[in-house]
Design a protein around this motif. Sequence first.
Motif, PDB file in Angstrom:
ATOM      1  N   VAL A 123      36.146  54.407  52.268  1.00  0.00           N
ATOM      2  CA  VAL A 123      37.019  53.181  51.732  1.00  0.00           C
ATOM      3  C   VAL A 123      37.338  52.195  52.927  1.00  0.00           C
ATOM      4  O   VAL A 123      37.212  52.384  54.055  1.00  0.00           O
ATOM      5  N   MET A 124      37.407  50.938  52.309  1.00  0.00           N
ATOM      6  CA  MET A 124      37.917  50.007  53.158  1.00  0.00           C
ATOM      7  C   MET A 124      39.248  49.345  52.632  1.00  0.00           C
ATOM      8  O   MET A 124      39.342  48.871  51.535  1.00  0.00           O
ATOM      9  N   TYR A 125      40.141  49.410  53.761  1.00  0.00           N
ATOM     10  CA  TYR A 125      41.374  48.616  53.415  1.00  0.00           C
ATOM     11  C   TYR A 125      41.083  47.049  54.044  1.00  0.00           C
ATOM     12  O   TYR A 125      41.415  47.047  54.976  1.00  0.00           O
ATOM     13  N   VAL A 126      41.567  46.265  52.855  1.00  0.00           N
ATOM     14  CA  VAL A 126      41.365  44.725  53.330  1.00  0.00           C
ATOM     15  C   VAL A 126      43.009  44.212  53.145  1.00  0.00           C
ATOM     16  O   VAL A 126      43.523  44.461  52.213  1.00  0.00           O
ATOM     17  N   LYS A 127      43.255  43.282  54.222  1.00  0.00           N
ATOM     18  CA  LYS A 127      44.573  42.869  54.262  1.00  0.00           C
ATOM     19  C   LYS A 127      44.263  41.443  54.104  1.00  0.00           C
ATOM     20  O   LYS A 127      43.497  40.830  55.068  1.00  0.00           O
ATOM     21  N   LEU A 128      44.707  40.395  53.147  1.00  0.00           N
ATOM     22  CA  LEU A 128      44.442  39.080  53.131  1.00  0.00           C
ATOM     23  C   LEU A 128      45.885  38.388  52.658  1.00  0.00           C
ATOM     24  O   LEU A 128      47.194  39.174  52.278  1.00  0.00           O
ATOM     25  N   GLN A 129      45.956  37.338  52.874  1.00  0.00           N
ATOM     26  CA  GLN A 129      47.038  36.503  52.541  1.00  0.00           C
ATOM     27  C   GLN A 129      47.287  36.458  51.074  1.00  0.00           C
ATOM     28  O   GLN A 129      46.184  36.193  50.232  1.00  0.00           O
ATOM     29  N   GLN A 130      48.386  36.369  50.618  1.00  0.00           N
ATOM     30  CA  GLN A 130      48.734  36.098  49.129  1.00  0.00           C
ATOM     31  C   GLN A 130      48.586  34.669  48.744  1.00  0.00           C
ATOM     32  O   GLN A 130      49.119  33.944  49.156  1.00  0.00           O
ATOM     33  N   ASN A 131      47.565  34.625  47.817  1.00  0.00           N
ATOM     34  CA  ASN A 131      47.489  32.821  47.288  1.00  0.00           C
ATOM     35  C   ASN A 131      46.607  33.211  45.752  1.00  0.00           C
ATOM     36  O   ASN A 131      46.785  34.079  45.137  1.00  0.00           O
ATOM     37  N   ASN A 132      46.408  31.858  45.450  1.00  0.00           N
ATOM     38  CA  ASN A 132      45.835  31.798  44.050  1.00  0.00           C
ATOM     39  C   ASN A 132      44.846  32.883  43.916  1.00  0.00           C
ATOM     40  O   ASN A 132      44.651  33.523  42.807  1.00  0.00           O
ATOM     41  N   TYR A 133      43.956  32.715  44.982  1.00  0.00           N
ATOM     42  CA  TYR A 133      42.666  33.708  44.672  1.00  0.00           C
ATOM     43  C   TYR A 133      43.066  34.983  44.711  1.00  0.00           C
ATOM     44  O   TYR A 133      42.549  35.893  43.826  1.00  0.00           O
ATOM     45  N   THR A 134      43.781  35.635  45.898  1.00  0.00           N
ATOM     46  CA  THR A 134      43.825  36.967  45.892  1.00  0.00           C
ATOM     47  C   THR A 134      44.859  37.561  44.829  1.00  0.00           C
ATOM     48  O   THR A 134      44.835  38.774  44.448  1.00  0.00           O
ATOM     49  N   ALA A 135      45.692  36.739  44.165  1.00  0.00           N
ATOM     50  CA  ALA A 135      46.442  37.187  42.988  1.00  0.00           C
ATOM     51  C   ALA A 135      45.639  37.355  41.811  1.00  0.00           C
ATOM     52  O   ALA A 135      46.262  38.130  40.961  1.00  0.00           O
ATOM     53  N   THR A 136      44.353  37.173  41.758  1.00  0.00           N
ATOM     54  CA  THR A 136      43.394  37.336  40.682  1.00  0.00           C
ATOM     55  C   THR A 136      42.936  38.733  40.767  1.00  0.00           C
ATOM     56  O   THR A 136      42.148  39.384  39.705  1.00  0.00           O
ATOM     57  N   LEU A 137      42.960  39.486  41.991  1.00  0.00           N
ATOM     58  CA  LEU A 137      42.388  40.726  42.338  1.00  0.00           C
ATOM     59  C   LEU A 137      43.059  41.631  41.401  1.00  0.00           C
ATOM     60  O   LEU A 137      44.172  41.600  41.358  1.00  0.00           O
ATOM     61  N   GLU A 138      42.231  42.814  40.924  1.00  0.00           N
ATOM     62  CA  GLU A 138      42.634  43.817  40.299  1.00  0.00           C
ATOM     63  C   GLU A 138      42.003  45.058  40.430  1.00  0.00           C
ATOM     64  O   GLU A 138      40.801  44.837  40.554  1.00  0.00           O
ATOM     65  N   THR A 139      42.695  46.157  39.820  1.00  0.00           N
ATOM     66  CA  THR A 139      41.955  47.305  40.051  1.00  0.00           C
ATOM     67  C   THR A 139      40.721  47.711  39.136  1.00  0.00           C
ATOM     68  O   THR A 139      40.843  46.976  37.961  1.00  0.00           O
ATOM     69  N   GLY A 140      39.656  48.206  39.510  1.00  0.00           N
ATOM     70  CA  GLY A 140      38.597  48.223  38.611  1.00  0.00           C
ATOM     71  C   GLY A 140      37.607  47.252  39.209  1.00  0.00           C
ATOM     72  O   GLY A 140      36.589  47.229  38.358  1.00  0.00           O
ATOM     73  N   GLN A 141      37.978  46.167  39.547  1.00  0.00           N
ATOM     74  CA  GLN A 141      37.183  44.766  39.887  1.00  0.00           C
ATOM     75  C   GLN A 141      36.159  44.990  41.035  1.00  0.00           C
ATOM     76  O   GLN A 141      36.485  45.718  41.946  1.00  0.00           O
ATOM     77  N   SER A 142      34.962  44.533  40.703  1.00  0.00           N
ATOM     78  CA  SER A 142      33.987  44.650  41.657  1.00  0.00           C
ATOM     79  C   SER A 142      34.218  43.478  42.668  1.00  0.00           C
ATOM     80  O   SER A 142      34.406  42.509  42.312  1.00  0.00           O
ATOM     81  N   VAL A 143      33.796  43.657  44.027  1.00  0.00           N
ATOM     82  CA  VAL A 143      34.058  42.853  44.931  1.00  0.00           C
ATOM     83  C   VAL A 143      32.864  42.891  46.057  1.00  0.00           C
ATOM     84  O   VAL A 143      32.325  43.928  46.078  1.00  0.00           O
ATOM     85  N   MET A 144      32.533  41.838  46.639  1.00  0.00           N
ATOM     86  CA  MET A 144      31.853  41.954  47.858  1.00  0.00           C
ATOM     87  C   MET A 144      32.723  41.631  48.957  1.00  0.00           C
ATOM     88  O   MET A 144      33.274  40.429  48.946  1.00  0.00           O
TER      89      MET A 144
END
Length: 263
Positions: free
Chosen positions: A164-185
Amino acid sequence: MKQNTFFAKQNTAVKWIFLLIAVWMLWFAGSAVAGQIRDLFVQSEEVHYVTMEHIEEGYGLVMGTEHLIQAQADGEVTVLIAEGERVRKGNAVFRIGDLYQYTNHAGRVSYQVDNMESGLDISAVAELDMKQIYHEQQRRKEKKQNAVSGEPYAKVQETMSDIVMYVKLQQNNYTATLETGQSVMVKLLDNDTEVHGTVAEILNTAQGERCVKVEVTTISDQLFQQRMYQVALPYNSERVLTIPKQALAKKRGVNGVYYLHKG
């Protein structure tokens, strides 16, 4: 006689100054004329399509099943298996003098022992200062340390277990769209590697950050070179046409290009 010589030198200096001014004016006029002549003709330049994307940067922490290798003596260490390389059960990983240190597990070798080998959940990761840990990691990599008897000096990370990789990002309009089950690169900026995975958990912190747990689905050798990475999540990618500056032509006071579409 001396006065005549003085005036002669002055006249010579003035002549040289006028000559330099004349040369400069001729060069300036020639350049202007050449530019106008060049603009009368169509110049052929190759253009390319490139992918432009927005990115959100942060830090990513890699975790999996890890097994520590204890040093059996004090002293200077000779590394036998380099950072990130594969090792089989029973292989010698490093030695202290003539004393070889072996592993009982197969996987990737790491010398970055950081007291997180037992694993952390998303709540514990959310409390970490990832930026500080990242810079401490870089300093630790540059400093060679001697082994201390009874203390862990290296570890082996299993590659067949869940990573697993834990990624820490600033909360903004983009990161608010991330949701469980979503594929990411996730791009690892330290070694220019891409990691693909699925969002498993998300936790917002009181510091205005978003901690995202990504279950890694594509395992690459480069993933195990560090514990902590500077990372970037790309989004809103689009293909754009790039045109070299020298292809610009000025016609009737307007800058533009001629575009020949092949095929």
